[in-house]
Design an enzyme around this catalytic site. Structure first.
Site: not given
Length: 295
Positions: A106, A125, A2-3, A168
């Site tokens: 879970h 997981r 997830p972001e 950079r």
């Protein structure tokens, strides 16, 4: 993984259940997730009142009346289920599991709140984790001390991008994904922001700064597109990949408006552009761009 928009969506959903409530009981059903739970984890939480629920990068941060902060990371498959005293009002708070059923095996942590609600954390997981950090030590903690600016604040602007990009050699995608520069920005939203800014992911990050370190027009445009993409994604409840669900159990919908991510071989959506979206691999991850209008 997830972001930022997905984590922010979960935060807003959980906030209604958690904030202002005292934690009456904590049921910890295993010794660890990705990392071991802190020593006396459950006991240290009992009686604590949740003063606020914040987000730092991709972390959820519950500030407690005990002077500690509960840091929570969802990993890949972490999800919260809130069972209210009125069971009909139960909701899922961010479902990253591969199936929609919340299997009992879970369920790893259960928070019982003073108003009778229960907040359950499921993680098939077990890549998520929870830590307890004293407030006075929070900013110096290894998990957060190196994080860059929050992209939805005034700290992210063209001048900041130029200052960090000046000289950079890394490409734009790697630069934007560096959590030490911008906290919480991930692969999907980098692709979308670069498309809107008409910048190719493989261009050098130095394109954002003049030789003297001042922001270029590219930096001005990119700072705005990053914020716009994230705000639109949050408004849409995030992007549903695999089985993500937001606070009311519905799918996030931002993926239905992707302009470039996941659209390999499809025509560019920009009016007048005849480009075909390409997929490439950068840093081991998929990149998507239009070779015609992204330069």
């Amino acid at each position: 993984m997830p972001e930022l928009p997905e984590v922010e969506t979960v935060r807003r959903g959980l906030q209604r259940a958690f904030v202002g409530q005292a934690i009456r009981r904590v049921d910890v059903r295993r010794p660890d997730l990705r990392f071991p739970f802190p020593e006396r984890f459950g006991q240290r939480l009992i009686g604590a009142r949740v003063l606020s629920l914040d987000r730092r990068a991709k972390y959820l941060v519950a500030r407690l009346s005990t002077g500690e902060a509960l840091l929570m990371h969802l990993g890949m498959t972490g999800r919260f289920h809130v069972k209210h005293a009125d069971e009909a009002d139960s909701r899922l708070m961010g479902d990253y599991a591969y199936g929609t059923a919340a299997e009992e095996r879970h369920l790893h942590v259960l928070f019982a709140l003073a108003d009778g609600a229960e907040v359950a954390y499921f993680d098939p997981r077990r890549f998520g984790y929870m830590l307890l950090i004293p407030d006075a030590e929070f900013d110096a903690h290894p998990m957060v001390r190196g994080l860059g600016v929050e992209p939805l604040t005034g700290d992210l602007d063209a001048r900041y991008l130029a200052a960090r990009a000046h000289g950079r050699r890394s490409d734009l995608k790697a630069f934007l994904l560096d959590q030490r520069i911008i906290a919480g920005l991930g692969n999907i939203y980098v692709a979308e922001a670069l498309f809107r800014a008409r910048l190719q992911p493989s261009r050098p990050a130095s394109v954002l700064a003049t030789p003297t370190g001042k922001p270029t027009r590219h930096a001005e445009l990119l700072a705005g597109t990053i914020k716009a993409v994230l705000e639109e994604a949050i408004a849409a409840g995030g992007s549903t990949l695999r089985d993500y669900r937001h606070a009311d159990g519905q799918s996030g919908s931002f993926q239905t408006t992707f302009e470039v991510y996941g659209r390999e071989g499809e025509p560019c959506v920009r009016p007048g552009c005849r480009g075909i979206v390409r997929r490439s691999i950068q840093g081991g991850r998929s990149s998507f761009h239009c070779p015609v209008c992204q330069r």
